[in-house]
Design an enzyme around this catalytic site. Structure first.
Site, short mmCIF file in Angstrom:
data_model
loop_
_atom_site.label_atom_id
_atom_site.label_comp_id
_atom_site.label_asym_id
_atom_site.label_seq_id
_atom_site.Cartn_x
_atom_site.Cartn_y
_atom_site.Cartn_z
N SER A 126 19.01 -4.16 0.33
CA SER A 126 19.88 -5.01 1.14
C SER A 126 20.31 -4.29 2.41
O SER A 126 20.48 -3.06 2.42
CB SER A 126 21.11 -5.35 0.29
OG SER A 126 22.12 -5.91 1.09
N TYR A 150 28.66 -2.30 -4.81
CA TYR A 150 27.37 -3.00 -4.84
C TYR A 150 26.35 -2.28 -3.95
O TYR A 150 25.22 -2.01 -4.36
CB TYR A 150 27.56 -4.46 -4.38
CG TYR A 150 26.26 -5.14 -4.01
CD1 TYR A 150 25.34 -5.50 -4.98
CD2 TYR A 150 25.94 -5.40 -2.67
CE1 TYR A 150 24.13 -6.11 -4.64
CE2 TYR A 150 24.76 -6.00 -2.32
CZ TYR A 150 23.85 -6.36 -3.30
OH TYR A 150 22.67 -6.94 -2.95
N LYS A 154 22.67 -0.22 -4.69
CA LYS A 154 21.36 -0.46 -4.02
C LYS A 154 20.82 0.85 -3.46
O LYS A 154 19.62 1.16 -3.61
CB LYS A 154 21.52 -1.49 -2.90
CG LYS A 154 21.71 -2.91 -3.38
CD LYS A 154 20.43 -3.50 -3.93
CE LYS A 154 20.66 -4.75 -4.74
NZ LYS A 154 19.54 -5.23 -5.50
P1 NAD Z 1 20.52 -14.23 -7.99
O1 NAD Z 1 21.80 -13.88 -8.67
O2 NAD Z 1 20.22 -15.66 -7.74
O3 NAD Z 1 19.30 -13.57 -8.79
C1 NAD Z 1 19.42 -12.43 -9.58
C2 NAD Z 1 18.92 -12.77 -10.97
O4 NAD Z 1 18.98 -11.61 -11.79
C3 NAD Z 1 19.77 -13.85 -11.67
O5 NAD Z 1 18.91 -14.86 -12.14
C4 NAD Z 1 20.44 -13.11 -12.83
O6 NAD Z 1 20.64 -13.94 -13.95
C5 NAD Z 1 19.44 -11.99 -13.09
N1 NAD Z 1 20.01 -10.77 -13.70
C6 NAD Z 1 21.08 -10.05 -13.28
N2 NAD Z 1 21.27 -9.01 -14.12
C7 NAD Z 1 20.30 -9.07 -15.07
C8 NAD Z 1 19.97 -8.27 -16.20
N3 NAD Z 1 20.71 -7.21 -16.57
N4 NAD Z 1 18.90 -8.61 -16.95
C9 NAD Z 1 18.14 -9.69 -16.61
N5 NAD Z 1 18.41 -10.48 -15.57
C10 NAD Z 1 19.48 -10.18 -14.80
O7 NAD Z 1 20.50 -13.40 -6.63
P2 NAD Z 1 19.51 -13.47 -5.40
O8 NAD Z 1 20.31 -13.88 -4.22
O9 NAD Z 1 18.28 -14.19 -5.74
O10 NAD Z 1 19.23 -11.90 -5.22
C11 NAD Z 1 18.08 -11.29 -5.75
C12 NAD Z 1 18.11 -9.82 -5.38
O11 NAD Z 1 18.19 -9.68 -3.98
C13 NAD Z 1 19.31 -9.04 -5.94
O12 NAD Z 1 18.86 -7.76 -6.31
C14 NAD Z 1 20.25 -8.95 -4.76
O13 NAD Z 1 21.08 -7.80 -4.85
C15 NAD Z 1 19.26 -8.83 -3.62
N6 NAD Z 1 19.81 -9.27 -2.32
C16 NAD Z 1 20.35 -10.52 -2.23
C17 NAD Z 1 20.90 -10.93 -1.02
C18 NAD Z 1 21.57 -12.28 -0.88
O14 NAD Z 1 22.40 -12.44 0.02
N7 NAD Z 1 21.23 -13.28 -1.69
C19 NAD Z 1 20.86 -10.07 0.10
C20 NAD Z 1 20.28 -8.82 -0.05
C21 NAD Z 1 19.76 -8.43 -1.27
C1 WQD Z 2 28.50 -13.69 6.89
C2 WQD Z 2 29.51 -13.85 8.02
C3 WQD Z 2 31.75 -13.24 7.39
C4 WQD Z 2 32.25 -16.53 4.47
C5 WQD Z 2 26.83 -10.24 2.20
C6 WQD Z 2 26.70 -8.91 1.51
C7 WQD Z 2 25.33 -8.33 1.76
C8 WQD Z 2 24.22 -9.32 1.41
C9 WQD Z 2 24.44 -10.63 2.07
C10 WQD Z 2 23.53 -8.91 -0.85
C11 WQD Z 2 30.52 -12.69 8.11
C12 WQD Z 2 31.69 -14.72 7.70
C13 WQD Z 2 31.76 -15.66 5.43
C14 WQD Z 2 33.33 -17.38 4.82
C15 WQD Z 2 33.32 -16.44 7.05
N1 WQD Z 2 24.17 -9.60 0.00
N2 WQD Z 2 32.26 -15.61 6.68
N3 WQD Z 2 33.83 -17.30 6.10
O1 WQD Z 2 29.06 -10.28 4.43
O2 WQD Z 2 27.04 -10.37 5.96
O3 WQD Z 2 26.70 -10.00 3.59
O4 WQD Z 2 25.77 -11.10 1.77
O5 WQD Z 2 22.94 -7.89 -0.67
O6 WQD Z 2 25.28 -7.20 0.97
O7 WQD Z 2 27.70 -8.04 2.02
O8 WQD Z 2 27.42 -12.23 4.33
O9 WQD Z 2 27.61 -14.65 4.13
O10 WQD Z 2 29.48 -13.22 3.21
O11 WQD Z 2 29.20 -13.41 5.67
O12 WQD Z 2 33.79 -16.41 8.18
O13 WQD Z 2 33.85 -18.15 4.00
O14 WQD Z 2 30.30 -15.03 7.75
O15 WQD Z 2 32.96 -12.68 7.84
O16 WQD Z 2 30.82 -12.51 9.47
P1 WQD Z 2 27.66 -10.66 4.65
P2 WQD Z 2 28.43 -13.43 4.24
#
Ligand code: NAD
Ligand code: WQD
Length: 336
Positions: A126, A150, A154
């Site tokens: 991430s 978190y 990562k």
């Molecule tokens: P998500 O929660 O929809 O998907 C994650 C899945 O993992 C879920 O289905 C959950 O049930 C499963 N899971 C969690 N712990 C588990 C365990 N111990 N055993 C088996 N299954 C388990 O999230 P997503 O948004 O699809 O994210 C997928 C990956 O991408 C994650 O690693 C997340 O950290 C990373 N990521 C997400 C974002 C985002 O904003 N969505 C941004 C950057 C990175």
């Molecule tokens: C985006 C922008 C907020 C909600 C997070 C995690 C990052 C990654 C993606 C997993 C910011 C603003 C948000 C609201 C707002 N996840 N905001 N009102 O914080 O960039 O990233 O999700 O890896 O690790 O930190 O994403 O969507 O929360 O915020 O004003 O109700 O929207 O301040 O500027 P962020 P976000």
């Protein structure tokens, strides 16, 4: 047909990735414990792709059950490791739950891979690992300095993989996603959070009348309109980066780290305006205080992924918000 094991296979990003992998003629085997997902997403992936997926309800914390998956599923070519807990605020309140699930779960997975001679993995990292960078857009060599539990998990999982790659000759792709948004063009699969922690799912729910108004977390940031700027990436573009990474690992050895973003930032107000255009009505919002731990801006330079993976984001802001709205409006209760 190459067999890919997908952890967290029922989740948001995995569902879209599964479609792309099935389209590219891979076989997928999914593992999930449904801690943040449900079986319906997998049914819809099957429906959209006209292909069957194999599924194991297994928690990565259960190393024996995980090992059995590798015994039963012979010839796994590579793993895509999505499974993780991902809510930043929750990780600050419950750090042990995050370290336990994300680190121990990953160690169990890597050990099972080692036990069964599987040496190729694509890892979901991430942009959060960059913390609050001094300059934007960040490149892959910008220092890693996560600022919350978190993000620390990562960064640690990246390091464990890099060390293992060096020791045991693994081939790994670490994908640092920026802000994934949007949904499949069909409107059948999308993001289904129990509570929307991120901006776009929150805006979608306000647009649908589920919530009253968006609170903009501060308008006094050092950005053009004072609201936070992020690099939003369409989840279908992100999904395609995984298929490209699997292809890359087939021909290129060692450790590869890529930013997966567009290189272009949008502010909170620009996102709300774009969503208003997509849904055809105004979205109520008010400016509130800054969110704890928030940063002004982060965007990612995606040139390395373009040069080495042959991947580039193709979908702009309009398809991001239109697909998010199509998913929200045609599934007001998500998968339920
Ligand atoms: P998500 O929660 O929809 O998907 C994650 C899945 O993992 C879920 O289905 C959950 O049930 C499963 N899971 C969690 N712990 C588990 C365990 N111990 N055993 C088996 N299954 C388990 O999230 P997503 O948004 O699809 O994210 C997928 C990956 O991408 C994650 O690693 C997340 O950290 C990373 N990521 C997400 C974002 C985002 O904003 N969505 C941004 C950057 C990175
Ligand atoms: C985006 C922008 C907020 C909600 C997070 C995690 C990052 C990654 C993606 C997993 C910011 C603003 C948000 C609201 C707002 N996840 N905001 N009102 O914080 O960039 O990233 O999700 O890896 O690790 O930190 O994403 O969507 O929360 O915020 O004003 O109700 O929207 O301040 O500027 P962020 P976000």
């Amino acid at each position: 047909m190459k067999k890919i094991l997908i952890t967290g296979g029922a989740g948001y990003i995995a569902s879209h990735t599964n479609i792309e992998l099935l389209k590219a003629d891979f076989e997928v085997v999914l593992v999930d414990n449904f801690s943040n997902s449900c079986a319906e997403s997998m049914k819809r992936v099957e429906e959209l792709s006209s292909r069957k997926v194999k599924f194991y309800e297994v928690d990565l914390m259960d190393s024996e059950a995980l090992d059995k998956v590798f015994i039963e599923e012979k010839n796994i070519d590579s793993v895509i490791h999505f499974a993780a807990l991902k809510a930043v605020g929750d990780s600050v309140k419950n750090p042990l739950a995050y370290y336990s699930n994300n680190i121990t779960g990953s160690l169990n997975l890597y050990q099972a891979m080692k036990n069964h001679g599987v040496k190729k993995i694509v890892f979901s990292s991430s942009a959060t690992v960059y913390g609050d960078p001094e300059t934007n857009p960040v490149t892959e060599s910008t220092p890693v300095q996560a600022t919350n539990p978190y993000g620390h998990t990562k960064a640690m999982m990246e390091q464990i993989l890099i060390d293992t790659a060096h020791a045991d000759d693994w081939d790994i792709a670490i994908l640092r996603y920026f802000n994934p948004v949007g949904a499949h063009e069909s409107g059948r699969i999308g993001e289904d959070p129990s509570y929307p922690n991120n901006l776009l799912p929150f805006v979608s729910q306000v647009a649908a009348g589920v919530r009253e108004k968006v609170v903009v977390f501060g308008d006094d940031w050092d950005t053009p309109d004072g609201t936070g700027v992020r690099d939003y990436i369409h989840v279908v573009d992100l999904a395609k980066a995984h298929a490209k990474s699997i292809e890359k690992l087939a021909v290129s050895k060692g450790v590869h780290i890529y930013n997966i973003g567009t290189g272009r930032g949008y502010s909170v107000l620009e996102m709300i305006k774009a969503f208003e255009d997509a849904c055809g009505h105004t979205i109520a919002y008010e400016v509130g205080p800054r969110r704890n731990g928030d940063i002004a801006e982060v965007t990612g330079n995606p040139m390395k992924a373009e040069a080495e993976l042959g991947w580039k984001a193709e979908l702009g802001l309009k398809p991001m918000v239109e697909s998010a709205w199509k998913w929200q409006s045609s599934n007001p209760k998500g998968y339920k």
